[in-house]
Write a protein that holds these residues in place. Sequence first.
Motif, PDB file in Angstrom:
ATOM      1  N   MET A 249     -33.242 -29.449  -1.380  1.00  0.00           N
ATOM      2  CA  MET A 249     -33.826 -28.268  -2.004  1.00  0.00           C
ATOM      3  C   MET A 249     -33.296 -28.178  -3.436  1.00  0.00           C
ATOM      4  O   MET A 249     -32.133 -27.801  -3.661  1.00  0.00           O
ATOM      5  CB  MET A 249     -33.457 -27.009  -1.213  1.00  0.00           C
ATOM      6  N   SER A 251     -33.592 -26.157  -5.757  1.00  0.00           N
ATOM      7  CA  SER A 251     -33.286 -24.822  -6.270  1.00  0.00           C
ATOM      8  C   SER A 251     -32.547 -24.023  -5.206  1.00  0.00           C
ATOM      9  O   SER A 251     -33.015 -23.882  -4.075  1.00  0.00           O
ATOM     10  CB  SER A 251     -34.562 -24.092  -6.681  1.00  0.00           C
ATOM     11  N   ALA A 252     -31.362 -23.500  -5.574  1.00  0.00           N
ATOM     12  CA  ALA A 252     -30.571 -22.622  -4.709  1.00  0.00           C
ATOM     13  C   ALA A 252     -29.968 -21.541  -5.593  1.00  0.00           C
ATOM     14  O   ALA A 252     -29.201 -21.833  -6.519  1.00  0.00           O
ATOM     15  CB  ALA A 252     -29.486 -23.411  -3.988  1.00  0.00           C
ATOM     16  N   THR A 262     -32.857 -17.380  -3.555  1.00  0.00           N
ATOM     17  CA  THR A 262     -33.639 -18.272  -2.702  1.00  0.00           C
ATOM     18  C   THR A 262     -33.412 -17.953  -1.229  1.00  0.00           C
ATOM     19  O   THR A 262     -32.359 -17.443  -0.830  1.00  0.00           O
ATOM     20  CB  THR A 262     -33.269 -19.750  -2.936  1.00  0.00           C
ATOM     21  N   TYR A 264     -34.610 -20.059   2.620  1.00  0.00           N
ATOM     22  CA  TYR A 264     -35.226 -21.261   3.163  1.00  0.00           C
ATOM     23  C   TYR A 264     -35.791 -20.987   4.554  1.00  0.00           C
ATOM     24  O   TYR A 264     -35.124 -20.377   5.401  1.00  0.00           O
ATOM     25  CB  TYR A 264     -34.209 -22.408   3.256  1.00  0.00           C
ATOM     26  N   TYR A 280     -24.574 -26.121   0.093  1.00  0.00           N
ATOM     27  CA  TYR A 280     -24.895 -25.688  -1.265  1.00  0.00           C
ATOM     28  C   TYR A 280     -24.008 -26.433  -2.259  1.00  0.00           C
ATOM     29  O   TYR A 280     -22.793 -26.536  -2.070  1.00  0.00           O
ATOM     30  CB  TYR A 280     -24.699 -24.185  -1.413  1.00  0.00           C
ATOM     31  N   SER A 316     -28.179 -26.358  -6.071  1.00  0.00           N
ATOM     32  CA  SER A 316     -29.155 -26.983  -5.188  1.00  0.00           C
ATOM     33  C   SER A 316     -28.588 -26.950  -3.777  1.00  0.00           C
ATOM     34  O   SER A 316     -27.458 -26.496  -3.554  1.00  0.00           O
ATOM     35  CB  SER A 316     -29.436 -28.423  -5.628  1.00  0.00           C
ATOM     36  N   ALA A 330     -38.542 -27.994   5.579  1.00  0.00           N
ATOM     37  CA  ALA A 330     -38.090 -26.751   4.952  1.00  0.00           C
ATOM     38  C   ALA A 330     -38.990 -26.362   3.792  1.00  0.00           C
ATOM     39  O   ALA A 330     -39.464 -27.214   3.040  1.00  0.00           O
ATOM     40  CB  ALA A 330     -36.648 -26.883   4.471  1.00  0.00           C
ATOM     41  N   GLY A 332     -38.722 -23.666   0.510  1.00  0.00           N
ATOM     42  CA  GLY A 332     -37.882 -22.756  -0.249  1.00  0.00           C
ATOM     43  C   GLY A 332     -38.709 -21.636  -0.848  1.00  0.00           C
ATOM     44  O   GLY A 332     -39.845 -21.852  -1.284  1.00  0.00           O
ATOM     45  N   GLY A 345     -39.400 -28.498   0.521  1.00  0.00           N
ATOM     46  CA  GLY A 345     -38.216 -29.340   0.441  1.00  0.00           C
ATOM     47  C   GLY A 345     -38.578 -30.811   0.552  1.00  0.00           C
ATOM     48  O   GLY A 345     -39.595 -31.182   1.150  1.00  0.00           O
ATOM     49  N   ASN A 476     -44.191 -28.668  -6.549  1.00  0.00           N
ATOM     50  CA  ASN A 476     -43.439 -29.903  -6.451  1.00  0.00           C
ATOM     51  C   ASN A 476     -44.018 -30.971  -7.373  1.00  0.00           C
ATOM     52  O   ASN A 476     -45.249 -31.145  -7.440  1.00  0.00           O
ATOM     53  CB  ASN A 476     -43.456 -30.446  -5.020  1.00  0.00           C
TER      54      ASN A 476
END
Length: 481
Positions: A249, A251-252, A262, A264, A280, A316, A330, A332, A345, A476
């Motif tokens: 992922m 982006s976190a 975020t 998930y 993370y 991330s 997943a 996000g 994801g 994406n």
Amino acid sequence: MKRFLVALGIVMAMCFSIVPNAAFAASAYQTPFSVSITYQNVGSAVATVNVSFFAENNGTAQNFSAGTLAAGASASLSVGTAITSGSFKGSAVLSSDQPVIATIVQLDATGGVKNRPLSNGFGAADGAAKQLVATVLKNQFSSSTIFSVQNTESSAVNVTVKYYAIGASTPTATAGVNNLPAGAAKYFDVGTIAQLPNGFNGSAVVTAVLSSNPSTAAKIVATVNELSTTDGGSKSFEGTSQSGAKVFMPSALCNAFGGQSTAYAVQNAGTSSVTFNVRYKQTGKADLIDGPYTIGAGGKQSISGCNKLPAGGNGSAIIESTTTSGQLVAVGKVTGANITSAFLGVVQGNGSAKVALPYVRWASDSNVNQDQRTSIAIQNIGSAAATNVTVKFIDRNGVVKGTHTIGTIAAGAKTSSNPSLGNALDACGRFGIYGDGCASAQFGGGAIVTADSGAQLAVIVRIYTGSPILAGEDYNGINVQ
């Protein structure tokens, strides 16, 4: 002749007479979006592009010639330009003599819904007999889901959809359609499915077989919209056939950049329970582990980034099975600070050393509250450093306007790019936007992210409007072979 499939993700208003007034458009779920197909020639020569449109559950094509497109260039086609007979709800197939990719841009012409849901079209290899939809809602979190399933075969198929509630390993409801024609799509409006309880929160597994021979599996693709039932919140993403023991992922966030966070939605695509953690990663800091979580077959688990990330956290994540096996999927979601966004994801091994971005813009400072800007998150999901990473920004004519030289991205690390960092802006301070006197009259521009052979890059693109941000959505990047 190469074909690219586009499931046009919602009812689309093609003429102003059926566009709702602003009060009606306040709910994204009830808004008939217009659609623009933004497409990019990722081949080495000029492409001749044709588009075949199919009304819902209808096998008769309405054909449109989109003309030619220079190598590397990106262009946009408003569906209202191609179909002028009124409203349209359905799907499309792009055909070209060069490889072409596409991103679908949905917009509300009234301006009532400011966000523009984004999702990608599909190449031939994306079709599969089972598609996974990691999150499905019915009047839950003030949102409902509408998704479309498109037939990628050359003959009719029968489609079955099984809906699984969070924590359940048996479906709450089953729906479907028989004899879906080649190229056509069927829409499933979860908000109207009586067999699902109000407040449903879960996932879906979509399968298909040939109508002429139900013992033979058939290939399909799926596009998903999650739409607010109370305001303009709207997001889009793709169904997927890919699952694995690790999902990356790029982006976190937890209350970062003015309040963005975020969450998930993790789906188990396997036939037995799977246990996983969320790892993370933040630059210069120790990894944070959230979990373990266990999901039954077909089930879903929702996880908030703020469970473990500190306030202001930006990085991330890796969703990873506690064993070497597992079939995880997943999606996000990013919320807060006027962002309502979703992205798929990336499963381990499904990155690329070349990733195309067909929709890239950079508004001038004077027009930042009406036009779009782009932020690009690039994550190295491989086990070794990705070297010689660059981002080339290419205009509508196929001309490279600037290059952002990033260099090396360590394994698991993430970096960012945009047209300004690539020195790709014109004299008006814009990219992908054209017009005399710095007006915003025409649009078209994209980017190509590359690294040395063998690299595994995953790219998420944020398209946003305003400073501070008024709306934003992600899509994406698309792998190029």
